[in-house]
Motif scaffolding. Structure first.
Motif, short mmCIF file in Angstrom:
data_model
loop_
_atom_site.label_atom_id
_atom_site.label_comp_id
_atom_site.label_asym_id
_atom_site.label_seq_id
_atom_site.Cartn_x
_atom_site.Cartn_y
_atom_site.Cartn_z
N ASP A 11 3.64 -5.56 -19.98
CA ASP A 11 3.92 -6.18 -18.70
C ASP A 11 4.54 -5.22 -17.70
OD1 ASP A 11 6.41 -5.91 -19.87
OD2 ASP A 11 7.19 -7.78 -19.03
N SER A 12 4.92 -4.01 -18.14
CA SER A 12 5.50 -3.05 -17.21
C SER A 12 4.51 -2.61 -16.16
CB SER A 12 6.03 -1.82 -17.98
OG SER A 12 4.98 -1.14 -18.63
N ARG A 13 3.20 -2.78 -16.42
CA ARG A 13 2.20 -2.42 -15.42
C ARG A 13 2.27 -3.35 -14.22
NH1 ARG A 13 -2.93 -1.72 -19.60
NH2 ARG A 13 -2.01 -0.07 -20.88
N ASP A 14 2.76 -4.58 -14.41
CA ASP A 14 2.85 -5.55 -13.33
C ASP A 14 4.18 -5.47 -12.60
OD1 ASP A 14 0.35 -6.49 -14.16
OD2 ASP A 14 1.26 -7.90 -15.58
N ARG A 15 5.06 -4.61 -13.03
CA ARG A 15 6.37 -4.50 -12.41
C ARG A 15 6.37 -3.45 -11.31
NH1 ARG A 15 10.73 -6.70 -15.06
NH2 ARG A 15 10.20 -7.83 -16.96
N LEU A 16 7.12 -3.73 -10.25
CA LEU A 16 7.28 -2.75 -9.19
C LEU A 16 8.18 -1.62 -9.67
CD1 LEU A 16 7.81 -4.73 -5.85
CD2 LEU A 16 5.91 -3.24 -6.44
N ARG A 17 7.75 -0.40 -9.45
CA ARG A 17 8.55 0.77 -9.84
C ARG A 17 9.33 1.23 -8.61
NH1 ARG A 17 8.73 4.58 -13.87
NH2 ARG A 17 7.14 3.42 -15.02
N ILE A 18 10.65 1.13 -8.70
CA ILE A 18 11.54 1.46 -7.58
C ILE A 18 12.30 2.73 -7.92
CG2 ILE A 18 13.29 0.59 -6.00
CD1 ILE A 18 10.85 -1.20 -6.14
N ALA A 19 12.11 3.78 -7.15
CA ALA A 19 12.81 5.05 -7.39
C ALA A 19 13.97 5.18 -6.41
CB ALA A 19 11.85 6.23 -7.24
N LEU A 59 2.50 -4.86 0.82
CA LEU A 59 1.61 -3.99 0.05
C LEU A 59 0.44 -4.76 -0.54
CD1 LEU A 59 3.93 -1.57 -1.98
CD2 LEU A 59 2.18 -0.92 -0.33
N ALA A 60 0.67 -6.01 -0.92
CA ALA A 60 -0.38 -6.82 -1.54
C ALA A 60 -1.29 -7.50 -0.52
CB ALA A 60 0.25 -7.89 -2.44
N ARG A 110 -3.73 0.93 -1.22
CA ARG A 110 -2.88 1.89 -1.93
C ARG A 110 -3.45 3.30 -1.80
NH1 ARG A 110 0.70 -0.47 -5.75
NH2 ARG A 110 1.23 -2.53 -4.94
N PRO A 111 -2.81 4.15 -0.98
CA PRO A 111 -1.74 3.84 -0.03
C PRO A 111 -2.28 3.12 1.20
CG PRO A 111 -2.36 6.12 0.19
CD PRO A 111 -3.16 5.58 -0.95
N PRO A 112 -1.43 2.44 1.98
CA PRO A 112 -1.91 1.69 3.15
C PRO A 112 -2.61 2.62 4.15
CG PRO A 112 0.37 1.14 2.64
CD PRO A 112 0.02 2.33 1.82
N THR A 113 -3.92 2.48 4.26
CA THR A 113 -4.71 3.42 5.06
C THR A 113 -5.77 2.67 5.84
OG1 THR A 113 -4.43 5.10 3.33
CG2 THR A 113 -6.13 5.51 4.98
N PHE A 114 -5.88 3.00 7.13
CA PHE A 114 -6.98 2.50 7.95
C PHE A 114 -8.00 3.63 8.11
CE2 PHE A 114 -3.63 -0.44 9.28
CZ PHE A 114 -4.31 -1.65 9.24
N LEU A 147 5.72 -0.66 6.30
CA LEU A 147 4.94 0.28 5.50
C LEU A 147 4.59 1.54 6.30
CD1 LEU A 147 2.37 -2.08 3.72
CD2 LEU A 147 4.70 -1.48 3.04
N PRO A 148 4.51 2.69 5.63
CA PRO A 148 4.02 3.90 6.29
C PRO A 148 2.48 3.87 6.33
CG PRO A 148 4.62 4.39 4.03
CD PRO A 148 4.93 2.93 4.23
N LEU A 149 1.91 3.77 7.49
CA LEU A 149 0.46 3.65 7.63
C LEU A 149 -0.18 5.01 7.86
CD1 LEU A 149 0.05 0.47 9.86
CD2 LEU A 149 0.02 0.65 7.37
N LYS A 150 -1.37 5.16 7.31
CA LYS A 150 -2.17 6.36 7.55
C LYS A 150 -3.42 5.96 8.31
CE LYS A 150 -2.89 9.30 4.28
NZ LYS A 150 -3.29 9.86 2.97
N LEU A 151 -3.72 6.68 9.36
CA LEU A 151 -4.96 6.51 10.09
C LEU A 151 -5.84 7.71 9.79
CD1 LEU A 151 -3.49 4.23 11.59
CD2 LEU A 151 -4.64 4.98 13.67
N GLU A 152 -6.91 7.47 9.06
CA GLU A 152 -7.80 8.55 8.64
C GLU A 152 -9.10 8.44 9.44
OE1 GLU A 152 -9.99 10.00 4.53
OE2 GLU A 152 -8.04 8.99 4.41
#
Length: 473
Positions: A180-188, A362-363, A402-406, A437-442
């Motif tokens: 179940d650790s795959r479903d947990r948010l990893r906070i550093a 994020l979701a 992932r990551p938030p990208t347009f 969120l930090p957005l990327k425009l590509e």
């Protein structure tokens, strides 16, 4: 705060510099704990979920016991390491006691053995550094410790690790469910040394899980802790990662500090969200800016935390401090900002709601049809600067989470001006409520057919001989 019911726990204990961290990494199959010839490198309990022959368990690496129970500690950390060791032994289901065949049986080994006998836990003695037959036979003197299960191993040559784990995992059932650790948010938790990352970790956990001191560089490993954090009317399943403080590369004084920095940078890359801790009494330093830039370049959502507000509040107001941080970290304008005191818990209760908000963003899905409608309306209201054949045009847009990208498919990337790209980012962030969120425009260049950008259909290859004639009927 609740720590969820965990898997069966195997703790690795022993005196310093016998190879506990090397064995820990061998069982995991990756380099998580720092291994170095310097004695006493590991201080905190480093834990991770391991799997051996379809049997899943929690593996714990501990600091080496460097003094006797009646002996006064010369090193500040010796008492703290002893406390962490006792907690690890109490919470473990079985224990791997690592000894050293080269140095033989020492009084500290007997001290560790005495503590383990008193605990009453199942113990397997791993006689490490048995790199040849002579050393393996020399390990027989460990039988004096009074433990029945003893196996000679070599972490360097990976010999007899399988036999050791067969005994250690004997009573552990096979895993029936996915991890179940795959479903947990990893906070550093990241930041400079001595800004209060470990204190904040302990407050969120409600226990002294990691060692805290006024000495910069106390934390060396990246320590993962699984926790269920209450947040209003819900529970946040998290993995908190307490990391070593990041110094400038030129200020690293030892190999251990280099490895600690490397582990922290890896923790940033693996994290879902970041808690960036700063010292409110010092304001934003150049190193704080570098660390924030590191998180931004990795495109990780981040919460900025100005810690030690109880000390900084004597010289400035809270609004002045927030304005100063926003001015210095203008490139992190999207990140939520809080003033906290990890020691007393001031404002710490506002952290879980921020994490839940960023998790939901994020979701979030952005339908392609709606995105392209928003882009068309935006361009109609505020056309891009420039006229003529080289003017900037947007043909199509797609969103990646992932990551938030347009992804914007355009005619010429060079025609896009920096101020218009910032304008588009701001408009898209507001339109889809991705404010934290930090957005990327590509920009992806794709020219239309009339400009020669689209590939033409290939002509059919000619036959080698003369053209075939149709037969007349």
């Amino acid at each position: 705060m609740t720590i969820p019911p965990s898997l069966p726990t195997i703790a690795i204990v022993g005196r310093p510099n016998v190879g506990k961290s090397a064995l820990f990494n061998k069982i995991l199959g990756r380099r998580l704990s720092i291994v170095h010839e310097e004695s006493g490198v590991t201080r905190d309990r480093v834990s991770a979920v391991a799997e051996w022959n379809c049997k899943r368990f929690s593996l714990v690496d501990t600091g080496g016991l460097g003094l006797f129970g009646s002996e006064k500690a010369d090193d500040f950390f010796d008492d703290l390491i002893r406390q962490q060791l006792h907690v690890a032994i109490e919470s473990a289901d079985r224990i791997i006691f690592v000894t050293d065949c080269i140095s033989g049986l020492l009084p500290l080994d007997e001290e560790v053995g005495r503590i383990l006998h008193e605990s009453g836990k199942p113990v397997i003695v791993a006689q490490n550094k048995a790199d040849n037959q002579n050393l393996a036979r020399a390990g027989d003197e460990m039988l004096a410790l009074g433990f029945e299960n003893q196996i000679a191993i070599s972490c360097v040559h990976t010999s007899n690790i399988d036999a050791l784990m067969e005994v250690a995992c004997k009573d552990i059932p096979e895993a029936l469910h996915d991890d179940d650790s795959r479903d947990r948010l990893r906070i550093a938790l990241i930041g400079r040394p001595n800004v209060g990352k470990s204190t904040l970790t302990n407050f969120l956990l409600g226990e002294n899980r990691v060692i805290v001191s006024d000495v910069p560089g106390t934390t060396r490993d990246a320590v993962d802790v699984v926790v269920d954090l209450p947040c209003e009317d819900q529970i946040l399943p998290l993995i908190l990662v307490d990391t070593a403080g990041l110094k400038r590369k030129r200020n690293l004084n030892s190999a251990v500090e280099y490895f600690s920095t490397d582990r922290t940078e890896a923790a940033i890359r693996r994290a879902d969200l970041i808690l960036m801790v700063m010292d409110a009494t010092e304001g934003v330093t150049a190193q704080d800016k570098r660390i924030c830039r590191m998180a931004l370049d990795a495109c990780k959502p981040c919460v900025l935390l100005a810690n030690k507000w109880d000390l900084a509040g004597e010289d400035t107001t809270q609004q002045e401090l927030l304005d100063s941080i926003r001015h210095e970290l203008a490139f992190m304008s999207h990140a939520p900002l809080l003033t906290i005191c990890a020691k007393s818990g001031y404002n710490v209760r506002y952290i879980p709601p921020k994490l839940a908000e960023m998790r939901d963003q994020l979701a979030q899905e952005v339908p392609t049809s709606l995105l392209n409608q928003v882009v068309r309306d935006m361009v109609m209201r505020t056309p891009p600067p420039g006229v003529g054949p080289n003017s900037f045009k947007i043909f199509y847009a797609v969103y990646k989470r992932r990551p938030p990208t347009f992804l914007l498919f355009v005619n010429r990337k060079t025609s896009a001006r920096a101020n218009y790209i910032r304008f588009m980012e701001k408009q898209l962030r507001t339109a889809f409520n991705l404010t934290s969120l930090p957005l990327k425009l590509e920009l992806v260049e794709r020219r239309p057919k009339e400009e020669g950008g689209s590939p033409q259909r290939r002509p059919r290859p000619k036959t080698a001989g003369p053209p075939r004639r149709r037969k007349k009927r």
